[in-house]
Design an enzyme around this catalytic site. Sequence first.
Site, PDB file in Angstrom:
ATOM      1  N   VAL A 137       7.192   3.677  24.112  1.00 40.35           N
ATOM      2  CA  VAL A 137       6.742   4.570  25.181  1.00 40.35           C
ATOM      3  C   VAL A 137       6.077   5.825  24.612  1.00 40.35           C
ATOM      4  O   VAL A 137       6.244   6.178  23.440  1.00 40.35           O
ATOM      5  CB  VAL A 137       7.907   4.956  26.112  1.00 40.35           C
ATOM      6  CG1 VAL A 137       8.383   3.743  26.880  1.00 40.35           C
ATOM      7  CG2 VAL A 137       9.047   5.592  25.322  1.00 40.35           C
ATOM      8  N   THR A 190       7.589  12.113  19.992  1.00 34.25           N
ATOM      9  CA  THR A 190       8.932  12.710  20.063  1.00 34.25           C
ATOM     10  C   THR A 190       9.946  11.598  19.838  1.00 34.25           C
ATOM     11  O   THR A 190       9.611  10.408  19.791  1.00 34.25           O
ATOM     12  CB  THR A 190       9.189  13.354  21.444  1.00 34.25           C
ATOM     13  OG1 THR A 190       9.323  12.321  22.416  1.00 34.25           O
ATOM     14  CG2 THR A 190       8.064  14.299  21.835  1.00 34.25           C
ATOM     15  N   ASP A 191      11.232  11.967  19.706  1.00 30.70           N
ATOM     16  CA  ASP A 191      12.266  10.956  19.515  1.00 30.70           C
ATOM     17  C   ASP A 191      12.368  10.017  20.706  1.00 30.70           C
ATOM     18  O   ASP A 191      12.624   8.817  20.552  1.00 30.70           O
ATOM     19  CB  ASP A 191      13.627  11.633  19.291  1.00 30.70           C
ATOM     20  CG  ASP A 191      13.721  12.304  17.925  1.00 30.70           C
ATOM     21  OD1 ASP A 191      12.899  11.968  17.053  1.00 30.70           O
ATOM     22  OD2 ASP A 191      14.603  13.161  17.748  1.00 30.70           O
ATOM     23  N   CYS A 192      12.171  10.576  21.922  1.00 28.52           N
ATOM     24  CA  CYS A 192      12.279   9.732  23.116  1.00 28.52           C
ATOM     25  C   CYS A 192      10.952   9.086  23.512  1.00 28.52           C
ATOM     26  O   CYS A 192      10.934   8.108  24.255  1.00 28.52           O
ATOM     27  CB  CYS A 192      12.856  10.537  24.277  1.00 28.52           C
ATOM     28  SG  CYS A 192      12.051  12.130  24.554  1.00 28.52           S
ATOM     29  N   TYR A 193       9.838   9.655  23.033  1.00 32.69           N
ATOM     30  CA  TYR A 193       8.510   9.091  23.266  1.00 32.69           C
ATOM     31  C   TYR A 193       7.788   8.986  21.922  1.00 32.69           C
ATOM     32  O   TYR A 193       6.963   9.832  21.566  1.00 32.69           O
ATOM     33  CB  TYR A 193       7.702   9.981  24.216  1.00 32.69           C
ATOM     34  CG  TYR A 193       8.187   9.988  25.648  1.00 32.69           C
ATOM     35  CD1 TYR A 193       7.935   8.905  26.483  1.00 32.69           C
ATOM     36  CD2 TYR A 193       8.878  11.076  26.169  1.00 32.69           C
ATOM     37  CE1 TYR A 193       8.362   8.906  27.802  1.00 32.69           C
ATOM     38  CE2 TYR A 193       9.305  11.102  27.489  1.00 32.69           C
ATOM     39  CZ  TYR A 193       9.047  10.001  28.295  1.00 32.69           C
ATOM     40  OH  TYR A 193       9.472  10.021  29.604  1.00 32.69           O
TER      41      TYR A 193
END
Length: 389
Positions: free
Chosen positions: A72, A141-144
């Site tokens: 993502v 980013t870590d989540c994206y």
Amino acid sequence: MSDFKINKTYDQINRKIARGEAVVVTAEEIIDIAKDNGIVEAARQVDVVTTGTFAPMCSSGAFINIGQSKPVIRTTKTWFNNVPAYSGIAAVDCYLGATQTCDDDPLNKRHPGDFNYGGGHVIQDLVAGKSVEIRAESYGTDCYPNRRIEKVMTLKELPNAMLVNPRNAYQNYNCAINRSDRTKYTYMGTLKPGTGNANYSTSGALSPLFNDPYLKTIGLGTRIFLGGAQGYVTWTGTQHRSAVDRGLNGVPLGPAGTLMVMGDLKEMSSDWLKGQSIRGYGCSLSVGLGVPIPILNEEILKFTAVSDEEIFTQIVDYGYDYPEGVARSYGQVSYAELKSGTIMVKGQPVSTHPLSSMVKARKVAHLLKSAIQQSKFLLGQPQHLFGQP
């Protein structure tokens, strides 16, 4: 007790629309009806008056969700056919402005620039069903974690796309001339030197806000014709002004009210959303917009019966004054005069040219009339009115 002889409600009119019994006429047709029958009797007979306009409306654009990728991504930069969209929102949402130019456009480096393709053209291509190249970037980013995506999509394949225009349907606008000694390229079109021409941009008696000058029926939730589909008024538009000079009929004598509007881009048509290239100025989007005016009483009817002869605007110099922020009028002219093809400026005849299309404005009003007559379009009762008491 009401001060009016005729009193109708939105519910009453909508019930008549649902039964196919509502009397609906355009803002051009109501003028003769009012003359022949009088204001009160016309208000008794007519339930809705439809309006229309089609012209460049620079403050337009679309919120678009381009869909997620694997892994993502939270996009920070997005392009549609090399036209940048603002991506400082979240995840894969962005806002594509109608006046945004291509990254490789030479702009005005060789003046006047042509501005062949921009955000308005992308919007037209999308509603026309064409495939659009989408490119997006992120810092990760870590989540994206994803940093870049590229894909080709049609409007149908996009998860969400909403036309959201911060400033449409200007209530009145200047008549532009150029008193300088060289050609000027403006958002009002090309203006010849020495007051060689005069450009204007509104449909006059058909224009939505001329038919409700105090916005007594237009507000949050008003259902409208927008881009070939049903849309809504969401607030006053940017640059909205209500405390302005007005004629005895309440119609502003210069720029005044505006509307913020929105609708589902997937339901719209390229017939009513057209990308524009304005030489020497930039890109824009011509928008088809129409507002139905409910005839709640004879006062509203009287407002809708205004003619081009009764609507006036100011002649403004875009050669010297406008660029310097100087507010000055070189005369007041009616829209009947403007539409005649010639006006007088300081005793000299000057040819006039519209940026708006009367043919398409008239068609908007008739399409809206037909939809209401066929019970396909109900009035949206405003939850908050913008007008003056």
